[in-house]
Design an enzyme around this catalytic site. Structure first.
Site, mmCIF file in Angstrom:
data_model
loop_
_atom_site.group_PDB
_atom_site.id
_atom_site.type_symbol
_atom_site.label_atom_id
_atom_site.label_comp_id
_atom_site.label_asym_id
_atom_site.label_seq_id
_atom_site.Cartn_x
_atom_site.Cartn_y
_atom_site.Cartn_z
ATOM 1 N N CYS A 76 55.088 -4.106 36.131
ATOM 2 C CA CYS A 76 54.050 -4.117 35.090
ATOM 3 C C CYS A 76 54.257 -5.279 34.116
ATOM 4 O O CYS A 76 55.372 -5.515 33.659
ATOM 5 C CB CYS A 76 54.080 -2.782 34.332
ATOM 6 S SG CYS A 76 52.811 -2.673 33.059
ATOM 7 N N CYS A 124 56.929 -2.811 27.303
ATOM 8 C CA CYS A 124 57.287 -1.551 26.629
ATOM 9 C C CYS A 124 58.812 -1.325 26.767
ATOM 10 O O CYS A 124 59.302 -1.203 27.903
ATOM 11 C CB CYS A 124 56.515 -0.392 27.232
ATOM 12 S SG CYS A 124 54.743 -0.725 27.370
ATOM 13 N N CYS A 162 60.375 1.374 29.152
ATOM 14 C CA CYS A 162 59.809 1.651 30.478
ATOM 15 C C CYS A 162 60.539 0.976 31.632
ATOM 16 O O CYS A 162 60.668 -0.253 31.679
ATOM 17 C CB CYS A 162 58.328 1.258 30.497
ATOM 18 S SG CYS A 162 57.549 1.758 32.061
ATOM 19 N N CYS A 220 48.535 14.536 37.692
ATOM 20 C CA CYS A 220 48.404 13.321 36.886
ATOM 21 C C CYS A 220 48.901 12.106 37.666
ATOM 22 O O CYS A 220 50.038 12.090 38.143
ATOM 23 C CB CYS A 220 49.210 13.502 35.601
ATOM 24 S SG CYS A 220 49.171 12.053 34.555
ATOM 25 N N CYS A 233 44.183 14.074 36.008
ATOM 26 C CA CYS A 233 44.462 13.152 34.905
ATOM 27 C C CYS A 233 44.904 11.822 35.501
ATOM 28 O O CYS A 233 45.523 11.789 36.562
ATOM 29 C CB CYS A 233 45.578 13.753 34.041
ATOM 30 S SG CYS A 233 46.060 12.690 32.669
ATOM 31 N N CYS A 236 44.378 12.704 26.586
ATOM 32 C CA CYS A 236 45.777 13.120 26.606
ATOM 33 C C CYS A 236 46.540 12.015 25.892
ATOM 34 O O CYS A 236 46.613 10.887 26.386
ATOM 35 C CB CYS A 236 46.261 13.275 28.046
ATOM 36 S SG CYS A 236 48.039 13.572 28.164
HETATM 37 N N1 SAM Z 1 50.827 1.887 32.253
HETATM 38 C C1 SAM Z 1 50.158 2.952 31.659
HETATM 39 C C2 SAM Z 1 50.377 3.048 30.158
HETATM 40 O O1 SAM Z 1 51.365 2.561 29.670
HETATM 41 O O2 SAM Z 1 49.515 3.617 29.485
HETATM 42 C C3 SAM Z 1 50.483 4.284 32.276
HETATM 43 C C4 SAM Z 1 51.894 4.645 32.714
HETATM 44 S S1 SAM Z 1 53.116 4.792 31.442
HETATM 45 C C5 SAM Z 1 54.579 4.966 32.394
HETATM 46 C C6 SAM Z 1 52.766 6.381 30.701
HETATM 47 C C7 SAM Z 1 53.625 6.798 29.541
HETATM 48 O O3 SAM Z 1 54.913 7.189 29.989
HETATM 49 C C8 SAM Z 1 53.929 5.783 28.459
HETATM 50 O O4 SAM Z 1 52.886 5.650 27.561
HETATM 51 C C9 SAM Z 1 55.149 6.384 27.781
HETATM 52 O O5 SAM Z 1 54.753 7.181 26.687
HETATM 53 C C10 SAM Z 1 55.773 7.251 28.882
HETATM 54 N N2 SAM Z 1 57.086 6.733 29.282
HETATM 55 C C11 SAM Z 1 57.340 5.622 29.988
HETATM 56 N N3 SAM Z 1 58.662 5.438 30.176
HETATM 57 C C12 SAM Z 1 59.278 6.467 29.562
HETATM 58 C C13 SAM Z 1 60.641 6.841 29.394
HETATM 59 N N4 SAM Z 1 61.636 6.091 29.871
HETATM 60 N N5 SAM Z 1 60.917 7.982 28.717
HETATM 61 C C14 SAM Z 1 59.903 8.729 28.215
HETATM 62 N N6 SAM Z 1 58.602 8.425 28.346
HETATM 63 C C15 SAM Z 1 58.282 7.306 28.998
HETATM 64 C C1 DTB Z 2 53.477 11.132 29.424
HETATM 65 O O1 DTB Z 2 53.306 11.182 28.195
HETATM 66 N N1 DTB Z 2 54.623 11.338 30.055
HETATM 67 C C2 DTB Z 2 54.492 11.146 31.470
HETATM 68 C C3 DTB Z 2 52.971 10.963 31.631
HETATM 69 N N2 DTB Z 2 52.514 10.873 30.285
HETATM 70 C C4 DTB Z 2 52.435 9.894 32.456
HETATM 71 C C5 DTB Z 2 55.271 9.982 31.981
HETATM 72 C C6 DTB Z 2 56.727 10.087 31.707
HETATM 73 C C7 DTB Z 2 57.400 8.935 32.386
HETATM 74 C C8 DTB Z 2 58.889 8.994 32.264
HETATM 75 C C9 DTB Z 2 59.548 7.835 32.875
HETATM 76 C C10 DTB Z 2 59.404 7.714 34.352
HETATM 77 O O2 DTB Z 2 59.598 8.705 35.099
HETATM 78 O O3 DTB Z 2 59.150 6.587 34.837
HETATM 79 FE FE1 SF4 Z 3 53.568 -0.856 31.946
HETATM 80 FE FE2 SF4 Z 3 55.443 0.963 31.591
HETATM 81 FE FE3 SF4 Z 3 54.235 -0.094 29.474
HETATM 82 FE FE4 SF4 Z 3 52.863 1.576 31.114
HETATM 83 S S1 SF4 Z 3 54.597 2.096 29.820
HETATM 84 S S2 SF4 Z 3 52.163 -0.386 30.261
HETATM 85 S S3 SF4 Z 3 53.819 1.054 33.072
HETATM 86 S S4 SF4 Z 3 55.540 -1.198 30.948
#
Ligand code: SAM
Ligand code: DTB
Ligand code: SF4
Length: 337
Positions: free
Chosen positions: A69, A73, A76, A113, A145, A205
């Site tokens: 991506c 973030c 992530c 989801c 979702c 959500c």
């Molecule tokens: N790329 C899209 C976005 O950022 O909206 C969708 C996927 S993203 C992985 C969805 C959500 O997962 C993020 O907004 C964040 O709140 C949560 N998330 C990602 N990595 C995480 C982590 N290591 N621990 C907890 N929550 C996480």
């Molecule tokens: C949200 O708030 N938590 C979920 C869902 N929306 C998409 C994602 C959590 C992702 C945790 C890190 C991972 O497994 O990559």
């Molecule tokens: Fe990309 Fe992860 Fe950020 Fe979603 S949370 S925009 S997957 S870097």
């Protein structure tokens, strides 16, 4: 906010009269700062006015496009900016997603989801495939979702027509702290996508993450933002950071489970009709901590061995916990009638 106002507002006979969208920072902080057991008691009372306390909605996640991506973030594992060992994977095939959703439904999930590691949705073949996935999952009578990054109003409309129930797009933290975690987009970008989703008639959500080094004031700031969205997000995921090697937040101080319960209880009081989801991070919580979060008003969890890329408790373990607590999975989210 004075205590009398909270109990008064929750005593209103009509649900809509009980919901407020004009929370000041001070009024949110006053609730968040209450003695924890008082806060949880009040939250549980609010919970019982709007939801069935014996039911927990079980949701299943699937990463339909993984890694690589362009966003940065800091939490992530799927960001291309960091070396985390996550294997990049292109968009899955519709049939494969349909099989995963069928299995999730057969195992008791009522919401499915799909997450994609995209900065934004681009019109074209991949988006057309996602629309097909939405149609396929909706045909199973599951709540559907998606979380695909930023979205235009036209794209939101197309998702709505395909049968999408909800769109996940988190604000993650307070506006002040946001820039410390993400540099490639702005808080306003998030709000704009949320508005597009709302206008298309898809439920929202939207929640955040704790354990990123934010302060209590940042957690209060996030809750204030969420609670002033009108209508409230129907679904509020509260994630505890899953610390992943290679991300800038790998070494963050772990979040305290009591802070998590405080966050959930405050969310429950501010947005009493919404589903509050105890989302990522359960692998590092004890059964007792999860139980406290349920008492604080959480009424949904993700089930299955994996979230998007990180591990989640085993299904047997979750089944045992729900059984020991006398809770059962709900067919659908309990919405105010
Ligand atoms: N790329 C899209 C976005 O950022 O909206 C969708 C996927 S993203 C992985 C969805 C959500 O997962 C993020 O907004 C964040 O709140 C949560 N998330 C990602 N990595 C995480 C982590 N290591 N621990 C907890 N929550 C996480
Ligand atoms: C949200 O708030 N938590 C979920 C869902 N929306 C998409 C994602 C959590 C992702 C945790 C890190 C991972 O497994 O990559
Ligand atoms: Fe990309 Fe992860 Fe950020 Fe979603 S949370 S925009 S997957 S870097």
């Amino acid at each position: 906010m004075p205590e009398s106002l909270i109990s008064n507002s929750l005593d209103q006979p009509s649900l809509s009269a009980a919901l407020r969208y004009d929370w000041t920072r001070d009024s949110v902080r006053e609730i968040y700062d209450r003695p924890l057991l008082d806060l949880i008691f009040a939250a549980q009372q609010a919970h019982r006015k709007f939801h069935d306390p014996a039911r927990i909605q079980l949701c299943r996640l699937l990463s339909i496009k993984t890694g690589g991506c362009p966003e940065d973030c800091g939490y992530c594992p799927q960001s291309a900016h960091y070396e985390t060992g996550v294997q990049n994977q292109p968009l899955m095939a519709v049939e494969e997603v349909f099989r995963a959703a069928t299995k999730a439904r057969d195992e008791g999930a009522s919401r499915f989801c799909m997450g994609a590691a995209w900065r934004e949705v681009r019109d074209g073949r991949d988006f057309d495939t996602v629309l097909e996935m939405v149609r396929a999952v909706a045909s199973l009578k599951l709540e559907v979702c998606c979380t695909l990054g930023m979205l235009t109003e036209d794209q939101a409309q197309r998702l709505a027509s395909a049968g999408l129930t909800a769109y996940n797009h988190n604000l993650d933290t307070s506006p002040e702290f946001y820039g410390r975690i993400i540099g490639t987009r702005r808080y306003e970008d998030r709000l704009r996508t949320i508005q597009a989703v709302r206008r298309a008639g898809i439920t929202v959500c939207c929640g955040g993450i704790i354990g990123m080094g934010e302060s209590d004031e940042d957690r209060v700031g996030l809750l204030q933002q969420l609670a002033n969205l009108e209508p409230h997000p129907e679904s509020v995921p509260i994630n505890m950071l899953v610390r992943v090697q290679g991300t800038p937040l790998a070494g963050a101080e772990p979040a305290d489970a009591l802070v998590l319960a405080r966050m959930i209880a405050t969310a429950r009081l501010l947005m009493p009709a919404s589903m509050v989801r105890l989302s990522a991070g359960r692998n590092s919580l004890s059964r007792e901590a999860v139980s406290l979060c349920f008492l604080a008003g959480a009424n949904s969890i993700f089930v299955g061995e994996k979230l998007l890329t990180t591990p989640n408790p085993e299904r047997d373990e979750d089944n045992r916990l729900l059984r020991d607590l006398g809770l059962s999975g709900s067919k659908h989210g309990q919405r105010p009638s």
